[in-house]
Design a protein around this motif. Structure first.
Motif, PDB file in Angstrom:
ATOM      1  N   THR A   1      -5.689   8.026  -8.572  1.00 25.27           N
ATOM      2  CA  THR A   1      -5.136   6.718  -8.185  1.00 25.27           C
ATOM      3  C   THR A   1      -4.105   6.888  -7.071  1.00 25.27           C
ATOM      4  O   THR A   1      -2.910   6.864  -7.322  1.00 25.27           O
TER       5      THR A   1
ATOM      6  N   ALA B   1     -10.065  -1.529   2.208  1.00 20.53           N
ATOM      7  CA  ALA B   1     -10.241  -2.252   0.944  1.00 20.53           C
ATOM      8  C   ALA B   1     -10.363  -3.731   1.280  1.00 20.53           C
ATOM      9  O   ALA B   1      -9.441  -4.328   1.845  1.00 20.53           O
TER      10      ALA B   1
ATOM     11  N   HIS C   1     -10.128  -8.938  -6.403  1.00 20.54           N
ATOM     12  CA  HIS C   1     -10.619  -7.584  -6.579  1.00 20.54           C
ATOM     13  C   HIS C   1     -11.252  -7.093  -5.297  1.00 20.54           C
ATOM     14  O   HIS C   1     -11.900  -7.855  -4.574  1.00 20.54           O
TER      15      HIS C   1
ATOM     16  N   LEU D   1      -0.726  -3.912  -7.339  1.00 20.63           N
ATOM     17  CA  LEU D   1      -1.899  -3.348  -6.687  1.00 20.63           C
ATOM     18  C   LEU D   1      -2.393  -2.208  -7.540  1.00 20.63           C
ATOM     19  O   LEU D   1      -1.612  -1.344  -7.933  1.00 20.63           O
ATOM     20  N   LYS D   2      -3.673  -2.200  -7.797  1.00 20.22           N
ATOM     21  CA  LYS D   2      -4.237  -1.084  -8.555  1.00 20.22           C
ATOM     22  C   LYS D   2      -5.448  -0.570  -7.814  1.00 20.22           C
ATOM     23  O   LYS D   2      -6.199  -1.335  -7.220  1.00 20.22           O
ATOM     24  N   SER D   3      -5.653   0.730  -7.877  1.00 21.85           N
ATOM     25  CA  SER D   3      -6.883   1.277  -7.313  1.00 21.85           C
ATOM     26  C   SER D   3      -7.270   2.515  -8.100  1.00 21.85           C
ATOM     27  O   SER D   3      -6.413   3.256  -8.564  1.00 21.85           O
TER      28      SER D   3
ATOM     29  N   GLN E   1       0.856  -1.100   0.000  1.00 18.14           N
ATOM     30  CA  GLN E   1       0.000   0.000   0.000  1.00 18.14           C
ATOM     31  C   GLN E   1       0.876   1.126   0.000  1.00 18.14           C
ATOM     32  O   GLN E   1       2.035   1.014  -0.148  1.00 18.14           O
TER      33      GLN E   1
ATOM     34  N   TYR F   1     -12.494   0.919  -8.134  1.00 14.48           N
ATOM     35  CA  TYR F   1     -11.838  -0.281  -8.651  1.00 14.48           C
ATOM     36  C   TYR F   1     -10.599  -0.545  -7.818  1.00 14.48           C
ATOM     37  O   TYR F   1      -9.821   0.361  -7.539  1.00 14.48           O
ATOM     38  N   GLY F   2     -10.440  -1.786  -7.408  1.00 16.71           N
ATOM     39  CA  GLY F   2      -9.229  -2.142  -6.689  1.00 16.71           C
ATOM     40  C   GLY F   2      -8.867  -3.578  -7.015  1.00 16.71           C
ATOM     41  O   GLY F   2      -9.744  -4.438  -7.080  1.00 16.71           O
ATOM     42  N   SER F   3      -7.616  -3.808  -7.268  1.00 20.11           N
ATOM     43  CA  SER F   3      -7.214  -5.193  -7.527  1.00 20.11           C
ATOM     44  C   SER F   3      -5.876  -5.453  -6.858  1.00 20.11           C
ATOM     45  O   SER F   3      -5.082  -4.546  -6.641  1.00 20.11           O
TER      46      SER F   3
ATOM     47  N   GLY G   1      -1.220   2.371  -5.116  1.00 23.05           N
ATOM     48  CA  GLY G   1      -0.929   1.427  -6.179  1.00 23.05           C
ATOM     49  C   GLY G   1       0.538   1.067  -6.119  1.00 23.05           C
ATOM     50  O   GLY G   1       1.352   1.784  -5.543  1.00 23.05           O
TER      51      GLY G   1
ATOM     52  N   LEU H   1     -14.029   3.992  -3.622  1.00 22.82           N
ATOM     53  CA  LEU H   1     -13.065   3.066  -4.198  1.00 22.82           C
ATOM     54  C   LEU H   1     -13.811   2.334  -5.315  1.00 22.82           C
ATOM     55  O   LEU H   1     -14.552   1.392  -5.082  1.00 22.82           O
TER      56      LEU H   1
END
Lengths: 419, 484
Positions: free
Chosen positions: A118, A225, A194, A141-143, A20, A169-171, A121, A167
Motif C-alpha cells: 500500500t 489513478a 473508486h 485515500l486508500k490503495s 497522494q 483497489y483504490g478509493s 494512502g 492498482l
C-alpha cells in the motif's frame, strides 16, 4: 441585483485535492527495510525486494512468505496566519501493510513471487470548524497494489527482475465545507469514488561484484489513478441556492509519479550490513488537480486546483547487525526533500522536508520462522505560507495561509516463514 | 516550537504517541502584551462598536462585536473580563433585524423580512429598549455622532434609545463624553478603542444629502473632548478612522440593476430611458433643485467616475425604482412621514406644494414629480461626503498624534477591501451585497465575518503600536449572510 457571483468569487467549489504521496508516501515496503531507514534497493535481504528492487529477488536465498503491518499515527498542527488557536488533526490510525510470497528452485537462477502493498494512502480528519474547513475537512485515500514479479540471475553477480504493478483497489473520499451558511449550519460537500484498475511496472538490476559491496537500481513507472462516476453529496445547502449544486457524479485523475532509486550495499563484516539509497520521485506532471462534474456546480462543470509539484528526493542510510544466530538489530535515518513548492502546500498534503529515524529488530524463532519489528518516527520541518505567498502563486482561494507542523510515528510488526 | 528530535523522541515513544498524543505545539500561538496593558478594556463608538448588524442590534451581533472579539483575544495575554450590555436570551432579537427570506438565483431577486419576535422593546413612540444599567465596558451606542457626545439629554427618552438604555433614569441628562469618562474611571480602565465619527457623515450620505454633515469645527472640538475623557487617567489605546461610505453595498447594489432596467426598457414600453429627474440637496421650504441624471451616469458597480458612472442609488431607493413612470406620490408621501418631525407641522399638501411636486405627473420622468433627493447620492453630495471624511480623519489622526495613540486606519483598510476583497483562510470576501460575506443585510454594517476582519485590523495596529503580539481571530469561522 448584483448577485452575479452569488457563490463567492474565487472559491473553487469542490476544488480540493487528492492527497497522494508527497506528504504521505511513507515508504513502508517491508519491516526489515523500515528499521533501516527505508533502504533496500542495493540489498537482497528478503522478499520485500519485490518492492525495493525486483532485480534483487533472484539473489534472496530462500523461498518464503512474509507479512508486515504498520500503525501510522500522524499528528498535524496548524495555526492560521493571524496566529490564534491551533488546529489539530483528529487522532486516526492508518494501517499500511505488506505481504510477499516468493518461489524458485533451490539452486536455480530464477525466482518468482507476488507482492501486495500500500504505497499511497492518507487519512486526515481536521478539527471540526478548523480555519481551513472550506479547503478540506476530511480526506481518506486508500490503495492496494498487487505485483506479480519474476527475477533472473544472469550470473552469480548480476540479476535482473521486473514486476507488473496492478492498482487492484483504490478509493478516495474528500470532504470540505462550502462557504455558505444557513440556519442549519455550514454547507458541506463530499466526493466519494473508486479508482479503475490500472497497470504499471517495477523493474530493477542488482549487481554484487564482491562479498563486501552490492549495487542496485530500480524504476517504478508512472501510473494514473482514474476515478469515474464517483458520488457527489451535498449537505446543508440552503434551499434558495440548491439549484446551483446539481452535480451528482464526478471524475478525477490522480497521477502516481515515476520513481527511480539507486542503492548501494556494504558488508564490511559478515554480521554488519549497511545500505544507502538515493530515491527520486518525479512529481512534475502533477500540475493541477482537475475534477469534472456531470452537472454544473455554481455554473461550472470543472474545478481546478493548482499543485505544481516538483521533483522529490530522499536520501536513506541504514544498517543491520547480527548479534547472534537468532537476533538482528537495525537502525537508520532518512531525509526527504519535499516535492511541494512554497505557496502550494495544501491541507490534504501539508508536506515539508522531513527527517526520519528508525530502529528495528528480527528474532528468528527457528530456521524457518521469525518475527520482525520496526519503528519509524518522522519529523516534518515547520512550514509557513503567508497569504501574500499564496496570492502570488494564485492558490489563495482554495487553501488557508498559516503554519503546519507534523510528526508521524509508525510502529510495525511482521512475521516471516522461509523454506 | 522547533522541538528537536532529542526532546521529542523519548516523549513520543511508540506507545507514547499512540496513547497520549504528542501533538506538535506551534509557537505561533504565543501571545504577549508588549507595552500595552489589556487588563481593563473599554470600547467607545457607535453601531459598529455595539455589534449592530442586519439593520438592528441583537444578541448574536453583540456577541460578535469587534470589541468582544478583541477582548477575547486580549485574554490570551493579560486581558480580563469584558462586560457588554447584552440583550437577554429571552429578548435575544433586541431591536429586531432583517433577514433574507427569499432569494431567486435565476432573476437575482431577493426579499428581506423583519424579525419581530423576542424583542427587547419596552416602549413605543418613542421606541425604548429594555434597560441595562449594570456597569459595562462596551459603550457602543448605535446612531451616535461625534456631534452628539457633549449633548445633555442625549440619553433621555427623547434622545438616543440605545444610550438611554444604558443609563439609570436619574442620569438621563448625562452627556456621552461624561459617561465615558466616568466609566473609564470606575473601571480603572487601562486600554481603550475609539471608533467614532462614521455617523457624522454617514447620515448625510444614506439620506441622499437630507441630513446635515457635522461641521469640522464641532467634530474637532467634540472629538478632542472624547479623547480627553478616554486618556484622563492615563489609559492607552487605539482610535480608528472613518471609511469611505461610498464603497459600502448600501450604495452599490440598487444602482447597477436600475441602470440595466432603464437601458433595456422594452420597445413596447417606449424603449431605453436615457435619463431621469431627481431633486438634490436638503429639504427646504422652496422648490428643491431639479437634477437631470443621465442613465449612463448611474454607477454600474465599477469605480465611481465618468467611465462607470458617478451617481449612486441607495438600497433604500429600491422599492421606489419600480414605480418609475407611474403617476404616484408614494415616494414623496413616505419621505414626508419620515421627515415630518423636522417640518414644523406642515401638512403633506403643504410639504408637496413647498417642494413643487405634482404627484399626478410621471414619477421620476418629469420635473413635476422627480425622485426625492433622498433616493440619490449624486456627485455633488459625494464630493461633500469625501471632503468631510477627509477633514474628520485629519482631526482623528491629529488627536491620536497628540495623545500618542495607535491609529487603525479603517479608511485605508476598507478602500483596499473594496478594490481587492480580503481572503480569510481560503475564502475570498468582498464588499458585494449578500454574496460578499462581509456586509450584512442593511448594506452598511458588517456581518460577524466582517466584524472579525475589523477586529484583526485593530489587532494589527495594536500589535504594531504597542509591541504586543496578540493573535488574530480565525475570521473564516464567523458567518457571512445567512441564506434561506
Amino acid at each position: 441585483m448584483n448577485l452575479k457571483s452569488l457563490l463567492f468569487a474565487g472559491s473553487a467549489l469542490l476544488g480540493t485535492t487528492a492527497a497522494q504521496a508527497g506528504g504521505f508516501q511513507v515508504n513502508l515496503g517491508g519491516q526489515k527495510n523500515i528499521g533501516m531507514g527505508g533502504v533496500g534497493t542495493g540489498l537482497a535481504i528478503d522478499h520485500a525486494a519485490m518492492f525495493y528492487n525486483p532485480g534483487a529477488l533472484a539473489m534472496v536465498r530462500q523461498n518464503g512468505v512474509q507479512v508486515g503491518a504498520n500503525a501510522t499515527f500522524a499528528r498535524i498542527s496548524h495555526v492560521g496566519e493571524n496566529g490564534g488557536t491551533q488546529s489539530n488533526l483528529q487522532k486516526d490510525i492508518v494501517t499500511p501493510f505488506n505481504l510477499y510470497a516468493s518461489f524458485g528452485p533451490a539452486e536455480g537462477k530464477w525466482k518468482a513471487g507476488i507482492g501486495v502493498y500500500t504505497p499511497f494512502g492518507s487519512k486526515l480528519r481536521y478539527d471540526q470548524n478548523w480555519e481551513g474547513r472550506t479547503a478540506l475537512t476530511d480526506i481518506d485515500l486508500k490503495s492496494i497494489f498487487v505485483q506479480p514479479t519474476v527475477s533472473y540471475a544472469i550470473t552469480d553477480q548480476l540479476s535482473v527482475g521486473a514486476g507488473l504493478v496492478v492498482l487492484a483497489y483504490g478509493s478516495v473520499n474528500l470532504q470540505r465545507d462550502l462557504p455558505l451558511t444557513s440556519a442549519q449550519g455550514n454547507a458541506h460537500s463530499e466526493l466519494d469514488g473508486h479508482a479503475d484498475n490500472t497497470f504499471g511496472y517495477n523493474a530493477g538490476i542488482y549487481y554484487k561484484p564482491s562479498e563486501k559491496i552490492s549495487v542496485g537500481v530500480s524504476y517504478r513507472s508512472k501510473m494514473e489513478a482514474k476515478v469515474k462516476g464517483g458520488d457527489v453529496t451535498f449537505t446543508n445547502i440552503p434551499a434558495s441556492v440548491a439549484s446551483n449544486f446539481a452535480a451528482k457524479k464526478f471524475d478525477v485523475t490522480l497521477p502516481l509519479p515515476p520513481t527511480a532509486t539507486l542503492g548501494i550495499g556494504l558488508m564490511p563484516t559478515e554480521k554488519l550490513t549497511i545500505g544507502i539509497d538515493v530515491n527520486w520521485v518525479d512529481w512534475s506532471d502533477y500540475k493541477t488537480l482537475d475534477f469534472t462534474f456531470d452537472q454544473p456546480i455554481n455554473g461550472n462543470t470543472t474545478s481546478t486546483s493548482k499543485r505544481e509539484y516538483d521533483q522529490g528526493w530522499t536520501f536513506r542510510l541504514g544498517g543491520q547487525y547480527a548479534i547472534g544466530e537468532k537476533l538482528t538489530v537495525r537502525a537508520g535515518a532518512n531525509y526527504d526533500k519535499t516535492p511541494v513548492k512554497d505557496g502550494f502546500v495544501s491541507p490534504e498534503t501539508p508536506d515539508a522536508d522531513r527527517i526520519g529515524l528508525s530502529a528495528g529488530a528480527s528474532y528468528n524463532v527457528n530456521e524457518h520462522f521469525g518475527v520482525d519489528v520496526s519503528y519509524l518516527f518522522e519529523d516534518f520541518m515547520k512550514r509557513t505560507q503567508s497569504l501574500a505567498e499564496l496570492q502570488a502563486k494564485g492558490t489563495a482561494d482554495d487553501r488557508p495561509a498559516g503554519t503546519y507542523k507534523t510528526y508521524i510515528s509508525i510502529p510495525g510488526v511482521g512475521v516471516h516463514y522461509n523454506f | 516550537m522547533n522541538t528537536s528530535l532529542k526532546f521529542v523522541l523519548p516523549g513520543c515513544a511508540v506507545l507514547g504517541l499512540a496513547l497520549t498524543g504528542c501533538q506538535p505545539e506551534l509557537d505561533e500561538t504565543n501571545s504577549a502584551r508588549g507595552q500595552a496593558d489589556f487588563s481593563k478594556y473599554i470600547a467607545v463608538g457607535n453601531s459598529l462598536t455595539a455589534g449592530y448588524s442586519d439593520g438592528g442590534l441583537y444578541r448574536e451581533g453583540q456577541l460578535n462585536s469587534y470589541p468582544n472579539l478583541l477582548a477575547q483575544q486580549f485574554r490570551t495575554a493579560n486581558g480580563g473580563e469584558f462586560k457588554q450590555p447584552l440583550f437577554s436570551e429571552d429578548q435575544a432579537n433586541g431591536s429586531g433585524y432583517l433577514r433574507l427570506t427569499t432569494l431567486d438565483l435565476a432573476t437575482r431577486a431577493f426579499t428581506l423580512g423583519n424579525v419581530t419576535n423576542n424583542l427587547a422593546v419596552r416602549g413605543q413612540n418613542p421606541t425604548l429598549y429594555t434597560k441595562y444599567t449594570e456597569p459595562v465596558q462596551n459603550l457602543g451606542v448605535p446612531g451616535i455622532r461625534v456631534a452628539d457626545v457633549l449633548t445633555p439629554g442625549y440619553g433621555s427618552t427623547a434622545g438616543n434609545a440605545y444610550y438611554e438604555r444604558l443609563l439609570p433614569t436619574a442620569d438621563a441628562l448625562k452627556p456621552y463624553a461624561t459617561f465615558v469618562q466616568e466609566r473609564m474611571a470606575a473601571e480603572n480602565a487601562t486600554f481603550f478603542t475609539c471608533w467614532l465619527g462614521n455617523n457624522d457623515v454617514l447620515g448625510y450620505a444614506t439620506s441622499g444629502g437630507v441630513s446635515p454633515i457635522t461641521s469640522t469645527a464641532t467634530f474637532t472640538t467634540n472629538y478632542t473632548a472624547i479623547i480627553t475623557a478616554l486618556t484622563a487617567n492615563g489609559a492607552r489605546g487605539v482610535v480608528a478612522t472613518i471609511p469611505n461610505v461610498t464603497d459600502i453595498p448600501f450604495f452599490r447594489t440598487a444602482g447597477p440593476a436600475f441602470r440595466v432596467k432603464l437601458e433595456t426598457n422594452p420597445a413596447a414600453a417606449g424603449g431605453p430611458i436615457p435619463q431621469f429627474v431627481a431633486t438634490t440637496g436638503p429639504l427646504t421650504n422652496s422648490p428643491a433643485t431639479r437634477k437631470v441624471i443621465l442613465t449612463s451616469d448611474i454607477n454600474n458597480g465599477g469605480a465611481i467616475g465618468t467611465a462607470a458612472g458617478r451617481q449612486l442609488i441607495p438600497l433604500t431607493a429600491q422599492p421606489y425604482l419600480a414605480l418609475l413612470g407611474q403617476r404616484t406620490g408614494k415616494a414623496w408621501r413616505d419621505l414626508y412621514a419620515q421627515a415630518r418631525p423636522s417640518l414644523g407641522g406642515a401638512s403633506l399638501g403643504q410639504f408637496l406644494l413647498a417642494q413643487g411636486v405634482d404627484t399626478t405627473a410621471m414619477f421620476g420622468l418629469s420635473a413635476g414629480n422627480p425622485l426625492p433627493t433622498s433616493l440619490v447620492l449624486d456627485d455633488t453630495e459625494q464630493a461633500a461626503v469625501a471632503t468631510a471624511t477627509t477633514a474628520f480623519n485629519t482631526a482623528i489622526r491629529s488627536q491620536a498624534t497628540a495623545k500618542n495613540l495607535g491609529v487603525a486606519d479603517m479608511n485605508v483598510f476598507f478602500t483596499n477591501i473594496a478594490a481587492n476583497g480580503i481572503n480569510t483562510s481560503g475564502i475570498n470576501n468582498t464588499t458585494g451585497f449578500i454574496s460578499g460575506n462581509l456586509f450584512s443585510l442593511d448594506g452598511v454594517h458588517p456581518t460577524p465575518r466582517g466584524y472579525a476582519v475589523v477586529a484583526n485590523e485593530f489587532l494589527r495596529n495594536i500589535n504594531d503600536k504597542y509591541g504586543s503580539n496578540i493573535p488574530g481571530v480565525n475570521a473564516s469561522l464567523y458567518r457571512g449572510v445567512l441564506f434561506p
